[in-house]
Design an enzyme around this catalytic site. Structure first.
Site: not given
Ligand code: EPZ
Length: 419
Positions: A22-23, A93, A117, A122-126, A306, A328, A398
């Protein structure tokens, strides 16, 4: 609305074939927007997030032909819009990958804020930091993320946190940029490697995916005219590994990459389970009650967040007291309240949960709070004595293709009925 009715205590036995990841699929589909050509994608999982993405791409001007339920040919020569509305993007997402791909192709994107989910903040600052490093101006207003750039120029970006989404979005935005982009402290998940392999097959120049330093040399155009097969789903395979132990079963998991499953394999062997990994398949089987273990979720190659709920089901009936530390997500223990309705003894506080193992779970009506929690509750229902009803199946659909069918083939007594 539908629900699953499960009658447990059934040991799962037999073979299961893993679908495409999926991812990886939800990153590769938006990546096709970068291609001024036609490409073919095989081994797509038949899940609602994929169908939703294909609909979005068609509204943006892509022409999609379904060759089978797992294969499409997609023509992205004529992209007619760079806007994706909030009512669509809020459904999941991965819609935020439209920002990186539309910015890369059109130098402008207006994308509704993503949903997904409920795992806490779930910020997107990065993501935004990455786009701005490449020369884009990014504003968030009225529920939309607006990004635009006169031109995109390669740069060096150091990720403050290891982020799958931000790493993928910066790759998407930099593939057609001028010059070289370096992502330091990059995420290393298998789906990031799969995206890089897909883009390179289509004409991109990405090196280092799977390590914490990824280099993208911008190219003028991606021609496509190639076929790519999506990687098997590491998390689906891990879900069935946990199911084999939680239900005291014996499952051969086919079409998986055993290298991606090393952290789950190690943890299952540590708690007393048996794993025989052999190329593209592995066998997992139960011989004795699991002993307590502690788990800390980490970015790949650590134990995946996950798979945390699914492993939680195993620990709820293990010998002794186990601890899970979820590093995480802020709020990924909602499923433990549902397991406690089934007789588990779990205390969740912030990012830590304590599992006092009980002899057996007892069937009860439970509700899926997110995709992986839903999968965990299905496993719990199959392992428990008596009848379990699982609600909120849309979360599960999903990310898991024909999940009740796959479990039924392993012996589960499971039916999907209208509520
Ligand atoms: C991806 O989410 C996956 N989703 C998630 O899987 C998975 O749990 C996660 O990666 C971690 O492996 C998809 O691939 C669609 P991250 P993502 O950015 O990209 C922080 C599932 O069940 N962060 O790696 O949203 C964040 O808050 C789903 O398939 C920032 O601070 O996760 C978290 O603590 C659920 N700023 C950590 O980083 C940012 O700009 C990791 O988040 C982005 C993230």
């Amino acid at each position: 609305m539908e629900k699953l009715i499960i009658t447990g205590k059934t040991p799962l036995k037999g073979e299961v074939t893993i679908s495409g990841a999926k991812n990886a699929a939800v990153a590769i589909l938006p990546a096709t927007l970068l291609i001024n050509g036609v490409c073919t994608i095989e081994n797509l999982p038949n899940i609602s997030d994929v169908k939703l993405y294909c609909n979005i791409l068609e509204t943006l001007g892509a022409k999609i032909e379904w060759k089978s339920e797992h294969e499409i040919t997609i023509d992205t020569r004529n992209i007619t819009s760079n806007k994706a509305p909030l009512e669509t993007t809020r459904k999941f997402r991965a819609s935020y990958y439209l920002i990186g791909s539309l910015l890369g192709r059109c130098k402008a994107a207006q994308v509704g804020i993503p949903g997904g989910c409920n795992l806490g903040n779930r910020p997107i600052d990065q993501h935004i930091k990455g786009f701005e490093s490449l020369g884009a101006v990014v504003e968030v207003e009225n529920g939309n993320i607006n990004a635009k750039a006169k031109k995109l120029v390669g740069n060096s970006i150091y990720m403050d946190v290891v982020s799958v989404g931000a790493t993928i979005n910066v790759i998407l935005a930099s593939v057609l940029a001028e010059g070289i982009t370096t992502i330091d402290n990059a995420a290393k998940e298998p789906h990031i490697v799969d995206l890089a392999n897909f883009l390179n097959t289509m004409g991109a120049d990405i090196r280092g995916a799977g390590t914490d330093v990824i280099k993208i040399r911008g190219v003028k155009e991606l021609k496509g005219n190639a076929t790519y097969s999506i990687v098997p789903d590491q998390i689906e395979a891990g879900t069935f590994m946990c199911a084999a132990i939680a239900t005291k079963g014996d499952i051969v998991i086919k079409n998986c990459i055993t290298k991606h499953l090393e952290s789950i394999t190690a943890k299952i062997e540590e708690l007393g389970g048996n794993v025989d990994a052999n190329g593209d398949h592995l066998r997992v089987w139960y011989t004795k009650r699991p002993t307590k273990v502690n788990i800390k979720t980490l970015p790949y190659p650590g134990f995946p967040t996950d798979l945390q709920p699914q492993m939680g089901v195993v620990l709820s009936t293990a010998q002794g007291t186990s601890i899970i530390n979820e590093s995480i997500w802020e709020s990924r223990f909602q499923y433990t309240a549902e397991l406690n309705k089934m007789g588990a003894h779990i205390t969740a506080q912030g990012k830590t949960a304590i599992f006092e193992g009980v002899d057996s779970l007892l069937g009860a009506p439970v509700t899926a709070t997110d995709l992986r929690a839903g999968a965990a509750l299905i496993i719990a229902g199959i392992a428990a004595k008596g009848q379990t009803e699982v609600y909120n199946l849309s979360h599960i659909d999903r990310g898991y293709e024909n999940i009740e069918e796959k479990f039924r083939k392993l012996g589960a007594k499971i039916q999907r009925v209208d509520e």
